[in-house]
Design a protein around this motif. Structure first.
Motif, PDB file in Angstrom:
ATOM      1  N   SER A   1       1.098   4.942  -2.840  1.00  6.84           N
ATOM      2  CA  SER A   1       1.304   6.349  -2.484  1.00  6.84           C
ATOM      3  C   SER A   1       1.489   6.425  -0.987  1.00  6.84           C
ATOM      4  O   SER A   1       1.008   5.566  -0.252  1.00  6.84           O
ATOM      5  CB  SER A   1       0.121   7.213  -2.932  1.00  6.84           C
TER       6      SER A   1
ATOM      7  N   MET B   1      -8.254  15.346  10.934  1.00  8.51           N
ATOM      8  CA  MET B   1      -8.073  16.714  10.433  1.00  8.51           C
ATOM      9  C   MET B   1      -8.406  17.748  11.512  1.00  8.51           C
ATOM     10  O   MET B   1      -8.098  18.919  11.380  1.00  8.51           O
ATOM     11  CB  MET B   1      -8.977  16.986   9.221  1.00  8.51           C
TER      12      MET B   1
ATOM     13  N   LEU C   1     -11.124   3.940   7.819  1.00 10.13           N
ATOM     14  CA  LEU C   1     -10.191   4.881   7.210  1.00 10.13           C
ATOM     15  C   LEU C   1     -10.842   6.235   6.954  1.00 10.13           C
ATOM     16  O   LEU C   1     -10.219   7.287   7.163  1.00 10.13           O
ATOM     17  CB  LEU C   1      -9.653   4.277   5.905  1.00 10.13           C
ATOM     18  N   SER C   2     -12.104   6.220   6.549  1.00 19.25           N
ATOM     19  CA  SER C   2     -12.764   7.500   6.287  1.00 19.25           C
ATOM     20  C   SER C   2     -13.022   8.234   7.605  1.00 19.25           C
ATOM     21  O   SER C   2     -12.823   9.446   7.707  1.00 19.25           O
ATOM     22  CB  SER C   2     -14.056   7.307   5.496  1.00 19.25           C
TER      23      SER C   2
ATOM     24  N   ILE D   1      -0.877   7.256   8.447  1.00 21.47           N
ATOM     25  CA  ILE D   1      -1.960   6.280   8.647  1.00 21.47           C
ATOM     26  C   ILE D   1      -1.773   5.069   7.720  1.00 21.47           C
ATOM     27  O   ILE D   1      -2.592   4.824   6.835  1.00 21.47           O
ATOM     28  CB  ILE D   1      -3.350   6.932   8.454  1.00 21.47           C
TER      29      ILE D   1
ATOM     30  N   SER E   1      -9.527   9.536   8.800  1.00 23.71           N
ATOM     31  CA  SER E   1      -8.973  10.665   8.057  1.00 23.71           C
ATOM     32  C   SER E   1      -9.810  11.930   8.274  1.00 23.71           C
ATOM     33  O   SER E   1      -9.282  13.037   8.286  1.00 23.71           O
ATOM     34  CB  SER E   1      -8.818  10.345   6.570  1.00 23.71           C
ATOM     35  N   TYR E   2     -11.109  11.756   8.471  1.00 18.94           N
ATOM     36  CA  TYR E   2     -11.984  12.904   8.740  1.00 18.94           C
ATOM     37  C   TYR E   2     -11.678  13.504  10.113  1.00 18.94           C
ATOM     38  O   TYR E   2     -11.456  14.702  10.255  1.00 18.94           O
ATOM     39  CB  TYR E   2     -13.446  12.455   8.656  1.00 18.94           C
TER      40      TYR E   2
ATOM     41  N   MET F   1       2.705  14.643   2.554  1.00 21.06           N
ATOM     42  CA  MET F   1       2.303  15.732   1.662  1.00 21.06           C
ATOM     43  C   MET F   1       2.938  17.064   2.075  1.00 21.06           C
ATOM     44  O   MET F   1       3.331  17.854   1.231  1.00 21.06           O
ATOM     45  CB  MET F   1       0.780  15.861   1.715  1.00 21.06           C
TER      46      MET F   1
ATOM     47  N   PHE G   1       0.118  11.674   6.454  1.00 21.13           N
ATOM     48  CA  PHE G   1      -1.135  12.429   6.528  1.00 21.13           C
ATOM     49  C   PHE G   1      -0.868  13.931   6.571  1.00 21.13           C
ATOM     50  O   PHE G   1      -1.683  14.749   6.156  1.00 21.13           O
ATOM     51  CB  PHE G   1      -1.837  11.984   7.822  1.00 21.13           C
TER      52      PHE G   1
ATOM     53  N   ARG H   1       0.825  -1.203   0.000  1.00 25.17           N
ATOM     54  CA  ARG H   1       0.000   0.000   0.000  1.00 25.17           C
ATOM     55  C   ARG H   1       0.864   1.260   0.000  1.00 25.17           C
ATOM     56  O   ARG H   1       0.572   2.219  -0.719  1.00 25.17           O
ATOM     57  CB  ARG H   1      -0.965  -0.028   1.187  1.00 25.17           C
TER      58      ARG H   1
END
Lengths: 157, 102
Positions: free
Chosen positions: A58, A129, A121-122, A68, A125-126, A95, A62, A54
């Motif tokens: 990419s 932030m 994961l969603s 993550i 990641s939400y 990034m 995060f 994975r």
């Protein structure tokens, strides 16, 4: 600390003791640490290969010092979430180019894990932030403090 | 302003939701109403209705891929940006929109 909950296994380590300085080295070492304190057995080499695969697509860097990484295990029957703070930053090709010092690793069951995986994961990641959550994780010095923050992030699962 | 947005990323799901949160936070902080649809690996979630699209002052498309059901977005005032821009600088994007629409 390692704990089994209804929906997932949780591993928390606010002070990972490691000399590793590469992403690969860190991943291998934390998988060993998780396995050693875990109440479930899983093939950590299989997980490493899947996480590495994975990462090659990419980076999972995060930003803001978090990474993550995620992968699969054919031995687990529910997801394992591991939240680990490192003493030193590690390059993760993030990034924002910041070094990573908090690793949140998701290991999901190989079988029928896809939907769970995406949901975890969603959610992660939400919530990650959120400045407040980032701050709470950064300031947590003990497993207990880190645990309550992490719990809040995954509560609505 | 009423802001609507769609986020979608190439590799899966994380960036889609990071961008959603970034746009929501930035819009709310600047006093706007906001709703963000996600088109991640889980499919379309929090779908924008025709009414919401019609009433919106601006539509932000934060995407690296071709969007599903994009016919809904025709004839609506919109800006298209890369997902990374939404994650890194949603505040700047919204500020720019405010200036353009003022």
């Amino acid at each position: 600390m390692f704990e089994e909950q209804d929906a997932l296994f949780l591993y928390i380590n606010a002070n990972v003791d490691t000399q590793q300085q590469s992403k690969e080295g860190i991943l291998k070492e934390v998988l060993k640490l998780i396995q050693e304190s875990s109440s479930v057995t899983f093939d950590r080499h299989e997980v490493y290969r899947s996480v590495k695969e994975r990462e090659e697509i990419s980076t999972t860097g995060f930003g803001e010092g978090f990474a993550i990484p995620h992968g699969k295990s054919s031995d687990l029957n529910k997801p394992l979430v591991a939240v680990m703070k490192l003493a030193y930053g590690v390059d993760w090709e993030a990034m924002d180019e910041e070094e990573v010092n908090t690793v949140i690793l998701l290991i999901v069951p190989e079988e029928n894990g896809e939907a769970q995986h995406l949901k975890l994961l969603s959610k992660l990641s939400y919530n990650l932030m959120d400045d407040e959550i980032q701050k709470a994780i950064r300031e947590a010095q003990t497993d207990k403090a880190l645990h309550s923050t992490v719990q809040a992030m995954f509560t609505e699962l | 302003m009423k802001i609507v947005a769609v986020t979608a990323c190439a590799t899966g799901v994380a960036h889609t939701f990071m961008a959603k949160r970034a746009i929501e936070d930035a819009a709310k902080k600047r006093g706007h109403e906001v709703k963000v649809e996600t088109q991640g690996a889980t499919g379309i979630e929090n779908t924008l209705t025709r009414k919401e699209l019609e009433e919106a002052d601006i539509l932000i498309l934060a995407t690296d891929i071709k969007l599903a059901r994009s016919e809904r977005f025709e004839n609506i005032k919109k800006v298209t940006i890369p997902v990374a821009t939404a994650i890194k600088n949603a505040n700047g994007v919204i500020k720019k929109i405010e200036e353009k629409l003022a």
